[in-house]
Write a protein that holds these residues in place. Structure first.
Motif, PDB file in Angstrom:
ATOM      1  N   PHE A 182       0.835  -1.287   0.124  1.00 21.98           N
ATOM      2  CA  PHE A 182       0.188   0.119   0.232  1.00 21.98           C
ATOM      3  C   PHE A 182       0.766   1.124   0.173  1.00 21.98           C
ATOM      4  N   LYS A 183       1.798   1.309  -0.774  1.00 20.15           N
ATOM      5  CA  LYS A 183       2.908   2.566  -0.936  1.00 20.15           C
ATOM      6  C   LYS A 183       2.014   3.929  -1.345  1.00 20.15           C
ATOM      7  N   HIS A 184       0.750   3.661  -1.634  1.00 18.79           N
ATOM      8  CA  HIS A 184      -0.005   4.953  -1.854  1.00 18.79           C
ATOM      9  C   HIS A 184      -0.669   5.447  -0.641  1.00 18.79           C
ATOM     10  N   GLY A 185      -0.571   4.506   0.452  1.00 15.05           N
ATOM     11  CA  GLY A 185      -1.085   4.989   1.607  1.00 15.05           C
ATOM     12  C   GLY A 185      -1.940   3.820   2.250  1.00 15.05           C
ATOM     13  N   ALA A 186      -1.756   3.695   3.679  1.00 14.22           N
ATOM     14  CA  ALA A 186      -2.562   2.789   4.321  1.00 14.22           C
ATOM     15  C   ALA A 186      -4.305   3.170   4.092  1.00 14.22           C
ATOM     16  N   PRO A 187      -4.701   4.395   4.374  1.00 12.64           N
ATOM     17  CA  PRO A 187      -6.044   4.620   4.338  1.00 12.64           C
ATOM     18  C   PRO A 187      -7.122   4.017   2.932  1.00 12.64           C
ATOM     19  N   GLU A 188      -6.474   4.336   1.699  1.00  9.74           N
ATOM     20  CA  GLU A 188      -6.977   3.596   0.643  1.00  9.74           C
ATOM     21  C   GLU A 188      -6.983   2.197   0.635  1.00  9.74           C
ATOM     22  N   TYR A 189      -5.852   1.508   1.149  1.00 10.91           N
ATOM     23  CA  TYR A 189      -5.673  -0.049   1.437  1.00 10.91           C
ATOM     24  C   TYR A 189      -6.815  -0.514   2.381  1.00 10.91           C
ATOM     25  N   ILE A 190      -6.868   0.147   3.380  1.00  8.74           N
ATOM     26  CA  ILE A 190      -7.832  -0.195   4.406  1.00  8.74           C
ATOM     27  C   ILE A 190      -9.134  -0.310   4.007  1.00  8.74           C
ATOM     28  N   GLN A 191      -9.600   0.676   3.246  1.00  4.61           N
ATOM     29  CA  GLN A 191     -11.011   1.078   2.590  1.00  4.61           C
ATOM     30  C   GLN A 191     -11.111  -0.326   1.503  1.00  4.61           C
ATOM     31  N   ARG A 192      -9.978  -0.401   0.745  1.00  2.00           N
ATOM     32  CA  ARG A 192     -10.213  -1.458  -0.079  1.00  2.00           C
ATOM     33  C   ARG A 192     -10.573  -3.005   0.421  1.00  2.00           C
ATOM     34  N   LEU A 193      -9.877  -3.211   1.551  1.00  2.00           N
ATOM     35  CA  LEU A 193     -10.325  -4.372   2.164  1.00  2.00           C
ATOM     36  C   LEU A 193     -11.593  -4.427   2.654  1.00  2.00           C
ATOM     37  N   GLY A 194     -11.830  -3.203   3.231  1.00  2.00           N
ATOM     38  CA  GLY A 194     -13.523  -3.399   3.861  1.00  2.00           C
ATOM     39  C   GLY A 194     -14.280  -3.518   2.528  1.00  2.00           C
ATOM     40  N   ASN A 195     -14.073  -2.879   1.165  1.00  2.00           N
ATOM     41  CA  ASN A 195     -14.886  -3.024   0.170  1.00  2.00           C
ATOM     42  C   ASN A 195     -14.997  -4.818  -0.318  1.00  2.00           C
ATOM     43  N   MET A 196     -13.700  -5.292  -0.263  1.00  2.00           N
ATOM     44  CA  MET A 196     -13.688  -6.543  -0.660  1.00  2.00           C
ATOM     45  C   MET A 196     -14.436  -7.624   0.493  1.00  2.00           C
ATOM     46  N   MET A 197     -14.384  -7.359   1.869  1.00  2.00           N
ATOM     47  CA  MET A 197     -15.086  -7.976   2.736  1.00  2.00           C
ATOM     48  C   MET A 197     -16.719  -7.917   2.574  1.00  2.00           C
ATOM     49  N   THR A 198     -17.047  -6.671   2.103  1.00  2.00           N
ATOM     50  CA  THR A 198     -18.441  -6.366   2.187  1.00  2.00           C
ATOM     51  C   THR A 198     -19.254  -6.420   0.886  1.00  2.00           C
ATOM     52  N   ASN A 199     -18.553  -6.793  -0.222  1.00  2.00           N
ATOM     53  CA  ASN A 199     -19.147  -6.639  -1.570  1.00  2.00           C
ATOM     54  C   ASN A 199     -19.338  -5.175  -1.959  1.00  2.00           C
ATOM     55  N   GLU A 200     -18.404  -4.510  -1.566  1.00  2.00           N
ATOM     56  CA  GLU A 200     -18.433  -2.861  -1.733  1.00  2.00           C
ATOM     57  C   GLU A 200     -19.405  -2.234  -1.122  1.00  2.00           C
ATOM     58  N   THR A 201     -20.082  -2.677  -0.140  1.00  2.00           N
ATOM     59  CA  THR A 201     -21.121  -1.947   0.614  1.00  2.00           C
ATOM     60  C   THR A 201     -20.477  -1.186   2.094  1.00  2.00           C
ATOM     61  N   GLY A 202     -19.300  -1.601   2.576  1.00  2.00           N
ATOM     62  CA  GLY A 202     -19.030  -0.919   3.696  1.00  2.00           C
ATOM     63  C   GLY A 202     -17.738  -1.104   4.073  1.00  2.00           C
ATOM     64  N   ASN A 203     -17.214  -0.917   5.514  1.00  2.00           N
ATOM     65  CA  ASN A 203     -15.878  -0.933   5.877  1.00  2.00           C
ATOM     66  C   ASN A 203     -15.279  -2.157   6.537  1.00  2.00           C
ATOM     67  N   LEU A 204     -14.271  -2.188   7.103  1.00  2.00           N
ATOM     68  CA  LEU A 204     -13.966  -3.244   8.116  1.00  2.00           C
ATOM     69  C   LEU A 204     -14.815  -3.119   9.161  1.00  2.00           C
ATOM     70  N   ARG A 205     -15.170  -2.135   9.892  1.00  2.00           N
ATOM     71  CA  ARG A 205     -16.139  -1.991  11.068  1.00  2.00           C
ATOM     72  C   ARG A 205     -17.229  -2.732  10.571  1.00  2.00           C
ATOM     73  N   SER A 206     -17.934  -2.354   9.572  1.00  2.00           N
ATOM     74  CA  SER A 206     -19.244  -2.917   9.198  1.00  2.00           C
ATOM     75  C   SER A 206     -19.000  -4.444   8.744  1.00  2.00           C
ATOM     76  N   ALA A 207     -17.768  -4.806   8.522  1.00  5.39           N
ATOM     77  CA  ALA A 207     -17.644  -6.283   8.108  1.00  5.39           C
ATOM     78  C   ALA A 207     -17.208  -6.999   9.779  1.00  5.39           C
ATOM     79  N   GLY A 208     -17.312  -6.420  10.696  1.00  6.50           N
ATOM     80  CA  GLY A 208     -17.251  -7.012  11.946  1.00  6.50           C
ATOM     81  C   GLY A 208     -15.839  -7.016  12.638  1.00  6.50           C
ATOM     82  N   VAL A 209     -14.912  -6.179  11.904  1.00  4.44           N
ATOM     83  CA  VAL A 209     -13.528  -6.165  12.478  1.00  4.44           C
ATOM     84  C   VAL A 209     -13.117  -5.097  13.490  1.00  4.44           C
TER      85      VAL A 209
END
Length: 597
Positions: A182-209
């Motif tokens: 995530f050389k372009h920054g952790a925030p973008e990467y963190i949001q991407r992980l949330g999108n991948m877990m929630t089928n583009e509908t939420g973030n890590l917290r809404s995925a239960g993390v």
């Protein structure tokens, strides 16, 4: 624990904005708003009678000293180790580990684990700060900047600068928030992980993390940028080729410790994290029949995620496809489900599927662990090449999100004799005590960032600090009641440890150490676990001008008060009410800021 909400370093619109930020920050330093006094007192390297004009000197002698039996502390005070030992970590000492290499399993990287020398081979002198050491920059500025002289190692900046781990900026290290994936920054990467877990509908917290284990964490920028989401992260990495990565993380004020996935279980309870993260963490998950993946399975909660950002997840050359196929086979055998694979990252979920595990065990695809004592701490325990089936008791309690989670009373506590009433009383008690502590220390909120509760019990001390910009390492001694699972169920973090041994961290790690009836617990453990040895370890891991708060039996308090000046600690004796509403002695110690001249 709690933290200020911070924007990404990548929000800056130009290099000019970066320079303005630096100028403002340096200006604040000289105005004294980001840290206290920065002038050390001195210990003379030459003669106890020599002194420098205009400085304060002490009688402690600079000499390499090893632990002897019987233990004797010189009248002049504790000896000071030579400055070459300023990064001494007793149980991760390369010179000692080198002698052990013929007996270690190097194919499994056993040399990266803890290897504590016998008592007579441990140093028994105060670990000095490096040349030009400065009081660390205060949080939240420290997330992005640290004094270069405090961690004077340029290799990570040279090797990982292109991935935006860390850059040199004059006297400072600058941490832009990047990482290998995530050389372009952790925030973008963190949001991407949330999108991948929630089928583009939420973030890590809404995925239960809400609680994360970051394996091979680098300088812990991933953890730093999870804080605005109120996600607590236990970051760890070995003392390996990326030497000092954990030191950088701790200097920034981000929770981390030295550890390695090799031959022993991690010092964390089973079912403690909703996510385990590996971003190019340099762990061979596919090797040795996937035994390290089975350790991930142990610490993951049901429906927790394994996030894997590494070449086998996306590259098609070399032997990466073969490694990927092995990972797929292993995770399928463990009944994990691959839920996303894109942009260099794969994510699995550990589904609650006991029938699948039993079916795969019948097919000889996986071994199920024998029934284990869930209250036995995972300390010096060999890895098991098997998968644990969670008990009905483990799965029955559904945890709320943070911050509501900090109030959770775990059913496991009742099984070790701690009632809900005791739990509630303990929580209220520490809320009150922390208020008194801050008055006695006479510090503002930003002066304490890294804290450790050395005998955490139910985590009440850490919960009382939850609203402050402080993170707390909750330590449960292995010979105490195993309350660490209950601590994790409160949404806070910690580890098992035995205070007869040094802790796996760098010198000058913590701003505050809290020892509630710790010394009395170890007082009958004999020569290998003396009061002086524990005090020496406290001195090693506390920062200059850091605080040590000790509550204990009156005789032990008296002894520590008498010894404290020999360790170059200032000490004040106070009285506060204990849980039984009786007055109890409390020592407030503060480590002097000293240096060798």
């Amino acid at each position: 624990m709690g933290g200020y909400k911070l924007g990404s370093a990548f929000d800056l619109k130009s290099g000019r904005a970066i320079m303005v930020g630096l100028l403002l920050m340096v200006g604040s330093f000289y105005l004294g708003t980001l840290f206290g006094g920065n002038a050390p007192i001195y210990v003379s390297r030459t003669s106890p009678n020599s002194s420098l004009s205009g400085t304060t000197t002490f009688m402690n002698k600079v000499t390499l000293t090893y632990r002897k039996t019987p233990l004797v502390i010189p009248e002049s005070g504790m000896n000071v180790c030579p400055i070459t030992f300023n990064e001494y970590i007793p149980c991760h000492d390369p010179s000692y580990v080198k002698k052990l290499l013929p007996s270690l399993d190097l194919s499994r990287k056993e040399e990266l684990e803890r290897h504590c020398p016998p008592l007579e081979k441990r140093l028994f002198c105060l670990v000095p700060p490096p040349k030009d050491y400065k009081i660390p920059i205060r949080w939240p500025t420290s997330r992005d900047y640290a004094w270069q002289s405090n961690v004077n190692h340029t290799r990570l900046a040279e090797v990982k600068g292109g991935q935006n781990w860390v850059h040199e900026k004059g006297q400072l290290w600058w941490f832009p928030g990047g990482g290998t994936h995530f050389k372009h920054g952790a925030p973008e990467y963190i949001q991407r992980l949330g999108n991948m877990m929630t089928n583009e509908t939420g973030n890590l917290r809404s995925a239960g993390v809400f609680q994360v284990l970051d394996v091979g964490c680098g300088v812990a920028s991933f953890s730093a940028f999870l804080l605005p989401l109120d996600i607590q992260t236990m970051s760890f990495a070995p003392k390996d080729g990326h030497e000092n990565q954990i030191q950088f993380a701790l200097e920034r004020g981000i929770g981390a410790m030295i550890s390695a996935l090799s031959t022993k279980q991690l010092p964390y309870p089973s079912s403690s994290f909703e996510m385990v993260h590996c971003s190019r963490c340099r762990v061979d998950w596919h090797a040795n029949d996937g035994i390290l993946l089975k350790e991930v399975d142990r610490v993951l909660r049901p429906n927790g995620y394994f996030v894997y950002s590494a070449p086998p997840a996306y590259k098609k050359d070399k032997d990466y496809p073969l490694i990927w196929d092995k990972l797929v086979n292993l995770t399928t055998a463990m009944c994990w489900k691959l839920i996303a694979r894109k942009i260099q990252t794969a994510i699995w979920i550990k589904e609650e599927n006991q029938s699948c595990l039993l079916h795969n065990a019948d097919l000889k695809l996986i071994d199920v662990c024998d029934a284990v004592d869930e209250f036995k701490p995972s300390w010096n325990m060999p890895l098991g090449n098997c998968v644990q089936i969670s008990s009905a008791q483990t799965n029955s309690q559904k945890l709320p999100p943070r911050p509501e989670r900090v109030s959770v009373y775990s059913e496991s506590l009742s099984r070790i004799g701690i009632t809900q009433e005791e739990f509630t009383t303990d929580t209220s008690f520490w809320q009150d005590q922390v208020h008194h502590y801050w008055q006695l220390m006479n510090v503002n909120e930003t002066e304490i960032r890294n804290a450790m509760d050395m005998n955490a019990y139910c985590g009440g001390f850490a919960v009382a600090l939850n609203s402050l910009p402080v993170w707390v390492m909750n330590i449960v001694p292995i010979s105490m009641k195993n309350t660490l699972s209950a601590i994790y169920n409160r949404g806070i973090l910690g580890a098992f440890h035995d205070w007869c041994e040094p802790f796996s961290t760098y010198p000058r790690t913590y701003d505050l150490l809290h020892a509630n009836h710790l010394f009395s617990h170890y007082k009958n453990r004999g020569e290998v676990c003396s009061l002086e040895d524990i005090m020496l370890e406290m001195d090693r891991i506390i920062r200059p001008q850091g605080f040590i708060i000790i509550r204990d039996e009156k005789s032990l308090i008296t002894r520590i008060r008498d010894l404290a000046p020999k360790f170059l600690w200032d000490v004040e004796l106070h009285s506060l009410e204990n849980r039984e509403k009786k007055m109890e002695s409390v020592l407030i110690c503060r480590k002097k800021f000293w240096a060798i001249v």
